[in-house]
Motif scaffolding. Structure first.
Motif, PDB file in Angstrom:
ATOM      1  N   VAL A 234      90.961 -20.867 -27.068  1.00 17.25           N
ATOM      2  CA  VAL A 234      90.959 -22.328 -27.078  1.00 17.25           C
ATOM      3  C   VAL A 234      90.629 -22.867 -25.690  1.00 17.25           C
ATOM      4  N   ARG A 235      91.028 -22.179 -24.643  1.00 18.27           N
ATOM      5  CA  ARG A 235      90.720 -22.655 -23.294  1.00 18.27           C
ATOM      6  C   ARG A 235      89.240 -22.432 -22.952  1.00 18.27           C
ATOM      7  N   LYS A 236      88.666 -21.354 -23.461  1.00 13.89           N
ATOM      8  CA  LYS A 236      87.228 -21.151 -23.269  1.00 13.89           C
ATOM      9  C   LYS A 236      86.444 -22.203 -24.054  1.00 13.89           C
ATOM     10  N   ALA A 237      86.956 -22.550 -25.237  1.00 12.80           N
ATOM     11  CA  ALA A 237      86.312 -23.605 -26.019  1.00 12.80           C
ATOM     12  C   ALA A 237      86.398 -24.936 -25.277  1.00 12.80           C
ATOM     13  N   ALA A 238      87.525 -25.183 -24.621  1.00 11.55           N
ATOM     14  CA  ALA A 238      87.676 -26.421 -23.851  1.00 11.55           C
ATOM     15  C   ALA A 238      86.672 -26.475 -22.709  1.00 11.55           C
ATOM     16  N   GLU A 239      86.381 -25.332 -22.106  1.00 15.04           N
ATOM     17  CA  GLU A 239      85.381 -25.292 -21.041  1.00 15.04           C
ATOM     18  C   GLU A 239      84.000 -25.650 -21.591  1.00 15.04           C
ATOM     19  N   LEU A 240      83.703 -25.186 -22.819  1.00 17.06           N
ATOM     20  CA  LEU A 240      82.428 -25.538 -23.453  1.00 17.06           C
ATOM     21  C   LEU A 240      82.338 -27.028 -23.725  1.00 17.06           C
ATOM     22  N   ALA A 241      83.468 -27.612 -24.121  1.00 13.25           N
ATOM     23  CA  ALA A 241      83.476 -29.023 -24.502  1.00 13.25           C
ATOM     24  C   ALA A 241      83.450 -29.947 -23.295  1.00 13.25           C
ATOM     25  N   GLY A 242      83.821 -29.446 -22.127  1.00 11.33           N
ATOM     26  CA  GLY A 242      83.823 -30.276 -20.928  1.00 11.33           C
ATOM     27  C   GLY A 242      84.975 -31.267 -20.919  1.00 11.33           C
ATOM     28  N   ALA A 243      84.743 -32.415 -20.318  1.00  7.06           N
ATOM     29  CA  ALA A 243      85.816 -33.406 -20.134  1.00  7.06           C
ATOM     30  C   ALA A 243      86.330 -33.969 -21.453  1.00  7.06           C
ATOM     31  N   ASP A 244      85.534 -33.880 -22.523  1.00  7.33           N
ATOM     32  CA  ASP A 244      85.940 -34.446 -23.816  1.00  7.33           C
ATOM     33  C   ASP A 244      86.943 -33.571 -24.563  1.00  7.33           C
ATOM     34  N   GLY A 245      87.152 -32.333 -24.125  1.00 10.16           N
ATOM     35  CA  GLY A 245      88.012 -31.402 -24.846  1.00 10.16           C
ATOM     36  C   GLY A 245      89.430 -31.373 -24.306  1.00 10.16           C
ATOM     37  N   VAL A 246      90.401 -31.474 -25.229  1.00  7.46           N
ATOM     38  CA  VAL A 246      91.822 -31.441 -24.864  1.00  7.46           C
ATOM     39  C   VAL A 246      92.507 -30.400 -25.739  1.00  7.46           C
ATOM     40  N   VAL A 247      93.306 -29.536 -25.137  1.00  3.84           N
ATOM     41  CA  VAL A 247      94.039 -28.522 -25.887  1.00  3.84           C
ATOM     42  C   VAL A 247      95.331 -29.123 -26.425  1.00  3.84           C
ATOM     43  N   LEU A 248      95.539 -29.001 -27.741  1.00  2.40           N
ATOM     44  CA  LEU A 248      96.758 -29.499 -28.377  1.00  2.40           C
ATOM     45  C   LEU A 248      97.689 -28.329 -28.641  1.00  2.40           C
ATOM     46  N   GLU A 249      98.964 -28.532 -28.351  1.00  6.09           N
ATOM     47  CA  GLU A 249      99.939 -27.478 -28.563  1.00  6.09           C
ATOM     48  C   GLU A 249     101.199 -28.055 -29.201  1.00  6.09           C
ATOM     49  N   GLY A 250     101.967 -27.184 -29.843  1.00  7.54           N
ATOM     50  CA  GLY A 250     103.268 -27.574 -30.371  1.00  7.54           C
ATOM     51  C   GLY A 250     103.205 -28.740 -31.332  1.00  7.54           C
ATOM     52  N   GLU A 251     104.097 -29.720 -31.113  1.00  7.55           N
ATOM     53  CA  GLU A 251     104.196 -30.863 -32.017  1.00  7.55           C
ATOM     54  C   GLU A 251     102.914 -31.689 -32.032  1.00  7.55           C
TER      55      GLU A 251
END
Length: 389
Positions: A234-251
């Motif tokens: 998911v963090r590598k995917a966030a790097e692909l998405a750039g500033a628009d990508g946010v990792v969601l966790e938990g609740e």
């Protein structure tokens, strides 16, 4: 039709299910097959039934073989209950109705699925054996208890999406998969018009998201596996998405997918329709929907399984005439490209203004022939596929 006012039979084993349908045939009764009732509004309304056969009594765990990765269950077992019975494994299906108590048989009969359909498909893709009861009480079987088994006609595929019109699904043998240790979701802010292009970037990568859905202004990409593996991808995917990508966790992650499921289920006073389209045509169809909703003063909320082309729309506000105009107009636009639209929920009064099914597809004569063979007197789910049969 209020099914609660009808006589109801609740068989608890195959013999009782067989006898219920056989006796109904002899009495000339029209029968509504019902599980948990979470999809009774799907398709056209059932009219003039004389009897309800409630399948929720067929809820036994027949056999579970973890080493073979198979489980056999009565079709009336809620999928959520079955999931709790599996040891470190799961049925890879996350349809929105599961939390409402949807049964295994009901999920097959509706061909329903959730976000992980992008990887695992619908329930038909997980079924390796099935036992059904036809309208006259005849018991038929296909498949078996091993994944590579091939025996007889594939009744599971025939009954997928049949909405109770072909017969009663009594028992199902399913393939199971290992339950993931962890999940992680990437949320990428984007307009629906660019969601397919953003999704293609992730699909072209080696990161293998199990689900890619656009909802509420964000592309949601879910990753599963070990805790470290899911987090790495998911963090590598966030790097692909750039500033628009946010990792969601938990609740926060749970809330994103729960919100999507809530839209798919719909609420009182809403009309919900599901469409199957080519994935790359999402921008065109989304724009057409937006224009229609604005024209008729209706609020339209869309969510889509981007890589698969399954779109669900919830209409609210406005009046029945406005909902009918949006349904009819969007259906016409989609039919021009070979797509389809089915009603899953409707505002009061909508049935008098727009049909639940669109123009008959070329396959209707085949469906009519199958119906004639399996239920020649048209006693099961009368009206569910009207006006096709």
């Amino acid at each position: 039709m209020r099914t609660g006012d009808l006589p109801t039979i609740r068989p608890t084993d195959l013999a009782q299910a067989r006898d219920a349908l056989r006796d109904a045939t002899r009495a000339g009764q029209r029968v509504l097959l019902r599980g948990a009732g979470t999809a009774q509004s799907w398709g056209a309304p059932v009219r003039e039934a004389d009897l309800v056969v409630d399948t929720t009594g067929l809820d036994n765990l027949v056999a579970y073989n973890p080493a073979d990765m198979t489980v056999a269950v009565g079709a009336g077992m809620p999928l959520a209950k079955l999931q709790q019975s599996l040891d470190g494994q799961r049925v890879a299906l996350d349809a929105a109705r599961v939390t409402d108590g949807a049964t295994v048989g009901g999920l097959l009969a509706t061909a329903d699925a959730g976000p992980v359909r992008a990887t695992y498909g619908t329930l038909r893709d997980l079924v390796i054996g099935v036992i059904v009861v036809l309208a006259d009480g005849t018991v038929a079987r296909s498949g078996g208890h091993v994944i590579k088994n091939v025996a007889g006609y594939d009744l599971a595929k025939l009954f997928t999406g049949s909405l109770g019109a072909f017969g009663l699904v009594a028992e199902i043998v399913l393939r199971v998969h290992p339950a993931p240790e962890a999940t992680a979701t990437l949320a990428v802010a984007c307009e629906v018009g660019t969601a397919f292009d953003r999704a293609r970037t992730l699909l072209d990568s080696p990161l293998e998201p199990v689900a890619l859905d656009w909802h509420a202004g964000r592309l949601l990409a879910r990753f599963e596996g070990t805790a470290s593996g899911a987090q790495t991808r998911v963090r590598k995917a966030a790097e692909l998405a750039g500033a628009d990508g946010v990792v969601l966790e938990g609740e926060e992650e749970d809330a994103a997918w729960t919100s999507l499921a809530d839209l798919v289920r719909g609420a009182e006073g809403e009309t919900v329709m599901r469409a199957g389209t080519r994935p790359d045509e999402l921008p065109i169809h989304a724009a057409a929907l937006e224009a229609l909703a604005a024209e008729y003063d209706v609020t339209a909320r869309l969510t889509t399984s981007v890589g698969v082309g399954v779109q669900t729309v919830a209409l609210s506000g406005g009046d029945p005439a406005g909902h009918a105009a949006v349904v009819a107009g969007w259906r016409e636009a989609l039919l021009a490209s070979g797509a389809s639209v089915t009603l899953h929920r409707r505002i009061v009064g909508l049935d008098d203004l727009v049909p639940s099914w669109g123009p008959a597809p070329a396959t209707v004569p085949l469906l009519q022939s199958i119906k004639k063979q399996l239920d020649p007197e048209h006693r099961l789910a009368p009206g569910r596929f009207a006006p096709w049969f």
